[in-house]
Design an enzyme around this catalytic site. Structure first.
Site, PDB file in Angstrom:
ATOM      1  CB  ALA A 204      39.961  66.974  69.054  1.00  0.00           C
ATOM      2  CB  ALA A 205      45.521  67.727  66.891  1.00  0.00           C
ATOM      3  CB  ALA A 206      46.386  63.378  70.201  1.00  0.00           C
ATOM      4  N   PRO A 207      46.169  61.356  67.593  1.00  0.00           N
ATOM      5  CG  PRO A 207      46.695  59.267  66.655  1.00  0.00           C
ATOM      6  CD  PRO A 207      45.535  60.092  67.151  1.00  0.00           C
ATOM      7  N   GLY A 208      47.419  62.668  65.450  1.00  0.00           N
ATOM      8  CA  GLY A 208      48.026  63.541  64.443  1.00  0.00           C
ATOM      9  C   GLY A 208      47.731  63.199  62.989  1.00  0.00           C
TER      10      GLY A 208
ATOM     11  CE  LYS B 166      40.670  62.771  60.421  1.00  0.00           C
ATOM     12  NZ  LYS B 166      40.756  61.918  61.591  1.00  0.00           N
TER      13      LYS B 166
ATOM     14  NE  ARG C 239      44.078  60.729  72.360  1.00  0.00           N
ATOM     15  CZ  ARG C 239      44.108  59.777  71.439  1.00  0.00           C
ATOM     16  NH1 ARG C 239      44.576  58.581  71.753  1.00  0.00           N
ATOM     17  NH2 ARG C 239      43.670  60.008  70.223  1.00  0.00           N
TER      18      ARG C 239
ATOM     19  CG  ASP D  31      39.052  64.071  63.729  1.00  0.00           C
ATOM     20  OD1 ASP D  31      37.959  63.627  63.321  1.00  0.00           O
ATOM     21  OD2 ASP D  31      40.100  63.408  63.728  1.00  0.00           O
TER      22      ASP D  31
ATOM     23  CB  CYS E 228      35.743  57.817  62.897  1.00  0.00           C
ATOM     24  SG  CYS E 228      36.188  57.480  64.600  1.00  0.00           S
TER      25      CYS E 228
HETATM   26  N1  SAM Z   1      42.351  64.197  64.879  1.00  0.00           N
HETATM   27  C1  SAM Z   1      42.994  63.007  65.386  1.00  0.00           C
HETATM   28  C2  SAM Z   1      43.730  62.310  64.265  1.00  0.00           C
HETATM   29  O1  SAM Z   1      43.385  62.501  63.112  1.00  0.00           O
HETATM   30  O2  SAM Z   1      44.689  61.590  64.557  1.00  0.00           O
HETATM   31  C3  SAM Z   1      42.019  62.079  66.069  1.00  0.00           C
HETATM   32  C4  SAM Z   1      41.241  62.766  67.147  1.00  0.00           C
HETATM   33  S1  SAM Z   1      40.280  61.691  68.118  1.00  0.00           S
HETATM   34  C5  SAM Z   1      38.977  61.309  67.075  1.00  0.00           C
HETATM   35  C6  SAM Z   1      39.566  62.763  69.259  1.00  0.00           C
HETATM   36  C7  SAM Z   1      40.529  63.423  70.232  1.00  0.00           C
HETATM   37  O3  SAM Z   1      39.777  64.340  71.032  1.00  0.00           O
HETATM   38  C8  SAM Z   1      41.223  62.494  71.197  1.00  0.00           C
HETATM   39  O4  SAM Z   1      42.607  62.532  70.996  1.00  0.00           O
HETATM   40  C9  SAM Z   1      40.856  63.046  72.596  1.00  0.00           C
HETATM   41  O5  SAM Z   1      41.968  63.056  73.482  1.00  0.00           O
HETATM   42  C10 SAM Z   1      40.414  64.453  72.273  1.00  0.00           C
HETATM   43  N2  SAM Z   1      39.414  65.019  73.226  1.00  0.00           N
HETATM   44  C11 SAM Z   1      38.633  64.397  74.099  1.00  0.00           C
HETATM   45  N3  SAM Z   1      37.848  65.295  74.761  1.00  0.00           N
HETATM   46  C12 SAM Z   1      38.160  66.505  74.287  1.00  0.00           C
HETATM   47  C13 SAM Z   1      37.737  67.814  74.572  1.00  0.00           C
HETATM   48  N4  SAM Z   1      36.798  68.056  75.495  1.00  0.00           N
HETATM   49  N5  SAM Z   1      38.303  68.822  73.896  1.00  0.00           N
HETATM   50  C14 SAM Z   1      39.253  68.585  72.957  1.00  0.00           C
HETATM   51  N6  SAM Z   1      39.711  67.356  72.640  1.00  0.00           N
HETATM   52  C15 SAM Z   1      39.161  66.343  73.292  1.00  0.00           C
END
Ligand code: SAM
Length: 477
Positions: A115-119, A121, A144, A184, A241
């Site tokens: 779950a990497a966006a916006p990036g 980590k 995203r 994440d 978070c």
């Molecule tokens: N790791 C990112 C960073 O450090 O910038 C922040 C990630 S954010 C906390 C959680 C992410 O999980 C969001 O970008 C969201 O689009 C994504 N997400 C939501 N549901 C999801 C799912 N079922 N599987 C994977 N990713 C998901």
């Protein structure tokens, strides 16, 4: 920053008061202090000590846990500086930096950020991997994932595969092959409430117990799928978070019950790192090993707050390797010749031609460790070199950002606060005395993008979507 302090929702504070008991007073006080602004230096481009000497902002080290992380003072705007456009750092709040540190990806590994966006980590993991191995960075939401690709380009990450897929599609495509997997997780974002509170954004509060429980269910589903992607001996890191136990210790406790081949690792503890709370989990699931989780609290750590669980796959079964070796059609002789002519004329940069991939006229340099991607929705694979159009090669912004000025036949370098950099960032042409042809435009030795010299002018090739509307010096002033 507004001075209109708005406290987080009363229900949330009441819940935290019940949980934290006598510690609650300090927690509540942290909402009267401003939130932290941090940046992490891009060590793919320069060392932290080199950045410290040229930084336009006062920097304060975040601590021994992250040597490349710094706090910047309130009011400085590192996101509106040309060094940001040149990819010298990523804006990241300090507790988020701890997550990448505990994933500790190594060069040459297979790593997945689910779950990497916006990036935030993913850029950290890319720096740790130093361009070696493969980093699969995924986000289920395509818009995203595109933003993630943009940030990874600015970061000059060359060994990333960026996808937009449901976690179970990734598990079905790859199997249990990854050395490290980061989840994440999407969460209720309680750690973000202080920032919103301090900015006076009451309307942005969406907290209620239903949201927490819905997040908990989603986190459980994603983490369970992630288990099928970690190879035996590999590491699985779960992070949020948010503070609610339902999204943290409870998710991890259920996971450990359902996947006994995983164990919590006790990670290195630095100043301000708190422990997980087994007592916040119902008795049937509680286990003292939950203390090995890391809790970062805004009243104990200079950051907004995070929860991190580091788990090891201790099973001895064979990895279930579903992925097939990558088969791809290399560029034709003619297409290769177009690239070679461009490279010979304009670059001093070696490219392994065996890794060139052409998709719909776009030429990519694949990571050294590339996997077959089947029907996954791909956003980016490796380094986008550019496009072949009507027998001509047009270099991409991503190629500019991985180059130093010396790696091009022609480059121009301007001071940070020069009129030329301000004009270039706005998409304007700039005067030049150089010969006609492609050239790199650099700010104080760091490449910002391409230009093309035509009869005494540098035609602007900075991507339209990244241009500033006005002179950045006025925005910061
Ligand atoms: N790791 C990112 C960073 O450090 O910038 C922040 C990630 S954010 C906390 C959680 C992410 O999980 C969001 O970008 C969201 O689009 C994504 N997400 C939501 N549901 C999801 C799912 N079922 N599987 C994977 N990713 C998901």
């Amino acid at each position: 920053m507004s001075n209109d302090l708005v406290m987080p929702p009363a229900d949330f504070l009441a819940k935290m008061s019940d949980l934290l008991e006598e510690e609650y007073h300090q927690f509540e006080q942290s909402y009267r202090q401003s939130s932290t602004t941090g940046l992490r230096v891009n060590t793919l481009k320069l060392s932290s000590s080199d950045f410290s000497t040229l930084s336009p902002f006062a920097l304060k080290a975040v601590g021994a846990h992250e040597p490349d992380g710094f706090l910047v003072p309130d009011g400085s705007q590192p996101g509106s500086h040309p060094y940001h456009a040149a990819g010298l750092y990523y804006l990241q709040e300090p507790s988020a930096m701890v997550v990448g540190g505990l994933v500790a990806a190594q060069p040459g590994e297979l790593v997945l950020d689910l779950a990497a966006a916006p990036g935030g980590k993913a850029t950290h993991l890319a720096a740790q991997m130093r361009g070696r191995g493969l980093l699969v960075a995924n986000d289920v939401h395509t818009s995203r994932a595109r933003l993630l690709a943009e940030n990874m380009t600015r970061w000059s990450a060359t060994n990333a595969l960026i996808t937009s897929a449901e976690p179970d599609h990734l598990a079905a495509q790859f199997g249990s092959i990854f050395d490290r997997v980061l989840v994440d997780a999407p969460c209720s974002g309680e750690g973000m409430l202080r920032k919103l509170a301090f900015a006076g954004k009451r309307e942005a509060f969406e907290w209620n117990e239903e949201v927490v429980l819905a997040c908990s269910r989603r986190q459980t589903a994603v983490l369970h799928t992630a288990a099928h992607l970690v190879k035996p001996g590999g590491r699985l890191v779960y992070a949020t978070c948010t503070f609610s136990p339902e999204e943290n210790e409870v998710v991890v406790a259920q996971f450990l019950r359902d996947f006994p081949q995983f164990e919590l690792i006790d990670p290195p503890r630095f100043a301000g790192f708190g422990v997980g709370r087994p007592s916040w989990v119902e008795a049937s699931l509680a286990d003292n090993s939950l203390q090995k989780c890391v809790r970062l609290w805004p009243h104990q750590f200079s950051g907004e707050g995070h929860f991190i669980a580091v788990m090891q796959h201790v099973g001895d079964e064979k990895p279930q390797r579903l992925v097939k070796p990558l088969k791809f059609i290399p560029p034709s002789k003619n297409e290769l010749a177009v690239w070679q002519a461009f490279a010979q004329e304009n670059l001093r940069f070696e490219v392994d031609e065996a890794r060139l991939l052409l998709v719909n006229s776009r030429l990519y340099l694949l990571p050294e460790m590339a996997l077959e991607t089947g029907n996954l929705h791909l956003i980016r694979y490796g380094l986008l070199l550019g496009e072949i159009r009507k027998g001509h090669f047009r270099p991409d912004h991503a190629l500019a950002l991985v180059l130093t000025p010396e790696a091009a036949a022609q480059s121009v370098n301007f001071a940070t606060d020069s009129d030329e950099i301000a004009a270039y960032w706005q998409g304007l042409d700039i005067p030049s005395g150089g010969p006609n042809g492609w050239l790199l435009v650099a700010v104080n030795g760091f490449v910002m993008g391409w230009g093309k010299c035509v009869n005494g002018r540098i035609k602007n090739h900075y991507p339209r979507g990244l241009r500033r509307n006005r002179d950045w010096r006025l925005e910061n002033g």
